[in-house]
Design a protein around this motif. Structure first.
Motif, mmCIF file in Angstrom:
data_model
loop_
_atom_site.group_PDB
_atom_site.id
_atom_site.type_symbol
_atom_site.label_atom_id
_atom_site.label_comp_id
_atom_site.label_asym_id
_atom_site.label_seq_id
_atom_site.Cartn_x
_atom_site.Cartn_y
_atom_site.Cartn_z
ATOM 1 N N SER A 34 7.459 -5.507 -9.913
ATOM 2 C CA SER A 34 6.764 -5.719 -11.192
ATOM 3 C C SER A 34 5.814 -6.911 -11.107
ATOM 4 N N GLY A 35 6.174 -7.919 -10.325
ATOM 5 C CA GLY A 35 5.289 -9.067 -10.152
ATOM 6 C C GLY A 35 4.006 -8.696 -9.437
ATOM 7 N N PHE A 36 4.142 -7.955 -8.349
ATOM 8 C CA PHE A 36 2.949 -7.530 -7.619
ATOM 9 C C PHE A 36 2.133 -6.523 -8.428
ATOM 10 N N TYR A 37 2.805 -5.713 -9.237
ATOM 11 C CA TYR A 37 2.086 -4.795 -10.124
ATOM 12 C C TYR A 37 1.205 -5.604 -11.081
ATOM 13 N N ALA A 38 1.761 -6.630 -11.699
ATOM 14 C CA ALA A 38 1.004 -7.457 -12.642
ATOM 15 C C ALA A 38 -0.189 -8.113 -11.962
ATOM 16 N N ILE A 39 0.020 -8.643 -10.774
ATOM 17 C CA ILE A 39 -1.075 -9.277 -10.031
ATOM 18 C C ILE A 39 -2.154 -8.243 -9.702
ATOM 19 N N GLY A 40 -1.733 -7.073 -9.239
ATOM 20 C CA GLY A 40 -2.689 -6.030 -8.878
ATOM 21 C C GLY A 40 -3.457 -5.503 -10.074
ATOM 22 N N LEU A 41 -2.771 -5.328 -11.199
ATOM 23 C CA LEU A 41 -3.429 -4.860 -12.417
ATOM 24 C C LEU A 41 -4.475 -5.881 -12.876
ATOM 25 N N ALA A 42 -4.089 -7.133 -12.907
ATOM 26 C CA ALA A 42 -5.024 -8.189 -13.307
ATOM 27 C C ALA A 42 -6.220 -8.226 -12.362
ATOM 28 N N ASP A 43 -5.987 -8.047 -11.078
ATOM 29 C CA ASP A 43 -7.065 -8.075 -10.093
ATOM 30 C C ASP A 43 -8.040 -6.919 -10.312
ATOM 31 N N GLU A 44 -7.520 -5.715 -10.544
ATOM 32 C CA GLU A 44 -8.390 -4.561 -10.797
ATOM 33 C C GLU A 44 -9.224 -4.773 -12.058
ATOM 34 N N ASP A 79 10.897 -11.843 6.200
ATOM 35 C CA ASP A 79 10.908 -10.728 5.243
ATOM 36 C C ASP A 79 9.696 -10.809 4.317
ATOM 37 N N ILE A 80 9.394 -12.010 3.849
ATOM 38 C CA ILE A 80 8.274 -12.215 2.932
ATOM 39 C C ILE A 80 6.956 -11.932 3.650
ATOM 40 N N LYS A 81 6.845 -12.396 4.883
ATOM 41 C CA LYS A 81 5.636 -12.142 5.671
ATOM 42 C C LYS A 81 5.474 -10.647 5.935
ATOM 43 N N ALA A 82 6.577 -9.965 6.224
ATOM 44 C CA ALA A 82 6.516 -8.520 6.461
ATOM 45 C C ALA A 82 6.020 -7.781 5.230
ATOM 46 N N LEU A 83 6.426 -8.226 4.049
ATOM 47 C CA LEU A 83 5.949 -7.596 2.820
ATOM 48 C C LEU A 83 4.448 -7.832 2.654
ATOM 49 N N ARG A 84 3.999 -9.048 2.918
ATOM 50 C CA ARG A 84 2.563 -9.353 2.809
ATOM 51 C C ARG A 84 1.736 -8.476 3.742
ATOM 52 N N ASN A 85 2.317 -8.106 4.883
ATOM 53 C CA ASN A 85 1.603 -7.318 5.884
ATOM 54 C C ASN A 85 1.910 -5.826 5.799
ATOM 55 N N ASN A 86 2.599 -5.384 4.755
ATOM 56 C CA ASN A 86 2.990 -3.987 4.611
ATOM 57 C C ASN A 86 1.867 -3.214 3.907
ATOM 58 N N ASP A 87 0.965 -2.672 4.720
ATOM 59 C CA ASP A 87 -0.191 -1.966 4.167
ATOM 60 C C ASP A 87 0.215 -0.721 3.384
ATOM 61 N N ALA A 88 1.243 -0.027 3.828
ATOM 62 C CA ALA A 88 1.670 1.193 3.142
ATOM 63 C C ALA A 88 2.180 0.870 1.738
ATOM 64 N N ALA A 89 2.980 -0.185 1.608
ATOM 65 C CA ALA A 89 3.481 -0.581 0.289
ATOM 66 C C ALA A 89 2.340 -1.044 -0.607
ATOM 67 N N GLU A 90 1.388 -1.772 -0.044
ATOM 68 C CA GLU A 90 0.241 -2.240 -0.823
ATOM 69 C C GLU A 90 -0.602 -1.054 -1.293
ATOM 70 N N ASP A 91 -0.851 -0.100 -0.407
ATOM 71 C CA ASP A 91 -1.636 1.080 -0.778
ATOM 72 C C ASP A 91 -0.931 1.890 -1.871
ATOM 73 N N ALA A 92 0.380 2.045 -1.754
ATOM 74 C CA ALA A 92 1.138 2.801 -2.754
ATOM 75 C C ALA A 92 1.074 2.107 -4.112
ATOM 76 N N LEU A 93 1.204 0.796 -4.121
ATOM 77 C CA LEU A 93 1.129 0.054 -5.378
ATOM 78 C C LEU A 93 -0.279 0.139 -5.966
ATOM 79 N N ARG A 94 -1.296 0.001 -5.125
ATOM 80 C CA ARG A 94 -2.680 0.090 -5.598
ATOM 81 C C ARG A 94 -2.944 1.472 -6.206
ATOM 82 N N ASP A 95 -2.439 2.524 -5.557
ATOM 83 C CA ASP A 95 -2.604 3.882 -6.095
ATOM 84 C C ASP A 95 -1.925 4.009 -7.458
#
Length: 135
Positions: A34-44, A79-95
């Motif tokens: 939900s935190g990354f969703y909020a950041i992504g929504l605000a960014d868009e 773990d935190i760095k792996a999440l930052r570098n997880n392109d698939a998770a980022e793409d799914a959230l952006r979609d």
């Protein structure tokens, strides 16, 4: 293993959530998602509406709070760095964010829709809204 050592191992295991039980992947933690969703929504919104700008200090502070939350839960820096570098998770959230925006009328063909979503988020004082400022 002697009894005192076994007891100490048990206490250490129970006091560290990462050792006591396996943590789910960080990208599945509801608070982080939900935190990354909020950041992504605000960014868009801020990228597509000239009348709304980001509150950078709040965004950085919020991002740091998510990192601190993950660390308190027992996730490692790796773990935190792996999440930052997880392109698939980022793409799914952006979609997901773009689909939600489109459902609310914010599309490249309707840029005013982004402004309307941004103003609604700001008025509702959502996490995304707190990361934005209307002119």
């Amino acid at each position: 293993m002697t009894r005192p050592i076994a007891a100490l191992a048990l206490v250490v295991g129970l006091s560290n959530p990462a050792i006591a039980q396996a943590l789910p992947p960080l990208e599945e933690d509801p608070t982080v998602v939900s935190g990354f969703y909020a950041i992504g929504l605000a960014d868009e919104v801020r990228k597509n509406c000239d009348d709304i700008s980001p509150r950078w200090i709040r965004a950085v502070t919020f991002l740091n709070s998510l990192k601190n939350y993950a660390e308190r839960k027992g996730y490692s820096s790796a773990d935190i760095k792996a999440l930052r570098n997880n392109d698939a998770a980022e793409d799914a959230l952006r979609d997901r964010i773009r689909a939600d925006l489109a459902a609310r009328g914010a599309t490249p063909d309707n840029p005013e829709g982004y402004c309307a979503v941004g103003r609604a988020e700001i008025a509702a004082e959502t996490q995304a809204g707190r990361l934005l400022s209307a002119h």
